[in-house]
Design an enzyme around this catalytic site. Sequence first.
Site, mmCIF file in Angstrom:
data_model
loop_
_atom_site.group_PDB
_atom_site.id
_atom_site.type_symbol
_atom_site.label_atom_id
_atom_site.label_comp_id
_atom_site.label_asym_id
_atom_site.label_seq_id
_atom_site.Cartn_x
_atom_site.Cartn_y
_atom_site.Cartn_z
ATOM 1 C CG HIS A 1 -2.142 -0.987 0.736
ATOM 2 N ND1 HIS A 1 -2.120 -2.318 1.080
ATOM 3 C CD2 HIS A 1 -3.229 -0.806 -0.050
ATOM 4 C CE1 HIS A 1 -3.179 -2.909 0.552
ATOM 5 N NE2 HIS A 1 -3.866 -2.022 -0.136
ATOM 6 N NE ARG B 1 -6.433 1.198 -2.423
ATOM 7 C CZ ARG B 1 -5.888 1.392 -3.629
ATOM 8 N NH1 ARG B 1 -5.662 2.609 -4.082
ATOM 9 N NH2 ARG B 1 -5.559 0.350 -4.373
ATOM 10 N NE ARG C 1 -11.093 -0.893 -0.685
ATOM 11 C CZ ARG C 1 -9.885 -1.183 -1.131
ATOM 12 N NH1 ARG C 1 -9.737 -1.974 -2.179
ATOM 13 N NH2 ARG C 1 -8.823 -0.671 -0.562
ATOM 14 C CD GLU D 1 -9.989 -7.058 -3.234
ATOM 15 O OE1 GLU D 1 -9.098 -6.206 -3.217
ATOM 16 O OE2 GLU D 1 -10.776 -7.225 -2.296
ATOM 17 C CG ASN E 1 -3.484 -4.003 -6.857
ATOM 18 O OD1 ASN E 1 -3.178 -3.954 -8.034
ATOM 19 N ND2 ASN E 1 -3.838 -2.932 -6.167
ATOM 20 C CG ASP E 2 -5.767 -7.921 -2.483
ATOM 21 O OD1 ASP E 2 -4.696 -8.305 -1.999
ATOM 22 O OD2 ASP E 2 -6.386 -6.936 -2.044
ATOM 23 N NE ARG F 1 -1.302 -5.689 -2.460
ATOM 24 C CZ ARG F 1 -2.480 -5.081 -2.507
ATOM 25 N NH1 ARG F 1 -3.587 -5.793 -2.449
ATOM 26 N NH2 ARG F 1 -2.574 -3.800 -2.637
ATOM 27 C CB CYS G 1 -10.405 -0.307 -8.970
ATOM 28 S SG CYS G 1 -10.651 -1.580 -7.731
#
Length: 744
Positions: A354, A461, A497, A596, A619-620, A630, A667
């Site tokens: 992140h 986020r 989210r 995800e 990403n996930d 990650r 996203c």
Amino acid sequence: MLNTLRDITQAVAAARDLEAALELLVGQIKAAMSTQCCSIYILDKNELVLSATDGLEPSAVGRVRMPLTEGLVGLVAEREEAINLADARAHPRFKLFPEVAEEEYRAFLAAPIIYQKQLLGVIVVQQPSARQFSEGEEAFLMTLAAQLAMAIRGLKQKASVKEDQLQILFQGTPASNGIAIAHALVLGGQISLEQPDQTAADIPNELERLKTAIERCRNTLSTLAQRFDREQDEEVVSIFSALQLLLEEASLGGEYRDEVLAGWCAESAVSRVSLRYITQFMAMEDPYLKERASDIRDLGQKVLRQLIEPERLELNADKPVILVTREADTTLLAEFPRQKLAGIVTELGGVNSHAAILARALGVPAITGVDQVLAADIDKKLLVLNATRGQLMVSPSPAVVGEYRSLLSAERALQRQYARELNLPAETVDGKRIHLYMNAGLLSGLASEIAEGADGIGLYRTEIPFMLQQRFPSESEQVKVYRQVLEAASGRPVVMRTLDVGGDKPLPYFPIKEENPFLGWRGIRLSLDHPELFLVQIRAMLQASGSGEQLHILLPMVSNLDEIDQSLEYIEQAYSELKSDVNPELKRPKVGIMLEVPALLFQLDEVAKRVDFVSVGSNDLTQYLLAVDRNNPRVSALFDSYHPGILRSLKQARETCRQYGLGASVCGELAGEPGGALLLVAMGYNRLSMNQGSLARINYLLRRVRSSELEQLLAEALTLRSGSEVRQLVHDYLGQRELAAILN
Ligand code: PEP
Ligand code: MG
């Protein structure tokens, strides 16, 4: 055996330089293995150089160099495996180097030193008698070589800093593209509140150190308070003011001082007082008082940082700096004034951690996974960071700096060129319209960021504002933040989210300790276990949205249908309560889930019956499909969203969503990368959400390609073997259209 291994590895890691470490090593290995000779060869410009020995001719050190194709040592390097011979002379690859005087030795055991697939050198032990080393001895040497690899690589890098001030020194993984030229500000990473009890040698001196640290802390807090005051964030201002009060003589400030007067050094004093009060507050019944423990912790850490890293946290550095740190925590990055942050270099962290995402959101060049960068003496030195290539140069020559300055201005010119078209729609040459949205998390600057270009906010986020607080924000505080976000989007849709903490996003006031945080208590799992927090958040979102239609609620880390059903029940509960008690005009928001967790790819028919849309969190999804953390630099090279298996999953997800009439957008970071955007558009995704820094570039790119060509590109990509082949294909495609510069 274990202890010997540990002692040797620790001694090497603590050595002053590579030479000293190797010297120490040969002696210790020789003793531990009760052998007559131990030598180490280090790889330098494709040759193995005898770098330390205990048993061969000392004057040969540094002079004997052999190509990998020569001798037994070369064979170990070439094959990358250990060789154990009772009589080395009988082997066809044996070669006598007269300078080293090894005639008397016959038994030969050698193991390669390899760090992340890269050969660093070879360790050799020898004995005069012709006998095979035992299996146990062989295993010991191999274990040692593997354990030493990291320390040796670090020391090698450190040595190259000293040797050649003009060369590229550190290699990391690109996390946020761009070039930066600035001086280094090195921060030593997390400061533990648990400092050892150490008595003061000179009490007046310790008092003076404490006073200075408190003073600096006070200044920092007041600067932060002023900054948030300007941004009209009263709640944050009040937190900083409360911390300032705690620093007073009548409060913790005085307690720290008394502890020094009792004979402790300043660090121990702060630690002792903080830990004592934290224990007391934690034991209290009253939840408000209980929460104060986190203020004490926070303040203790701030004062300790000033004691341990004086002058470090001056957020008012007069010139921009490149921040060099072990792990950039998101709070630190968010607090750092953007205009003072030229670049970020971290030892830990992966490309999709992140902190890396935040760096991209802030548009700051960053590299991660830079081994041993903190061990090298680079503080305050001039750095050139070429984040696009993952390179960090320390004190480069004026010619190199000049070269990079001109590259930097060329890059800025390109950015301006992309920005000129930002107000024009993202439409391919053959008329396919793609909607580009922005990912956001920070409030500051949002109004201006969203003003141009984006079709809305595709991912807000909410955990980022939560992370900047000292406790869970109240309902009305959240309403205020969400309202600002909705207003900034001025009528355009906003996908908010719900809290996605856990994984690598801890809340300072809600620590979660888990073995496998990415497989643990994250996202919706945590919200559903704490409906009181979840309901507050949903209510706040709904109130901020009121009778408007902008709000879309997005649920993170969903892994089964029950989680969707339960979340929908809570959303419905909050909605009907508010509609009847507060606002009869309240609009029911659209609800979606993040895609995800791989299992949900196969339940999209059921998902479609429940929610309005999915947003693919590439990403996930990549992390879970490839089983690659990650955040872990050791395996970051394996984290690859261009892996053809991932691309096939993404394509299949798009097709299945279409089949069941489920809206789908992306996203994750892939959507903001040129290659990723092209392939996703080819799959049929027409809604992409990305960092603000990528918007102009992707818009510019999409306006120059044909969707029919992209379909061909995708078809070819899906037949390839690996992510790197896909990247090469995209690179060639862009090159043929004179668009390759967009990849930089
Ligand atoms: C993702 O996983 O792709 C995503 C966008 O969520 P985050 O990076 O915040 O986990
Ligand atoms: Mg995610």
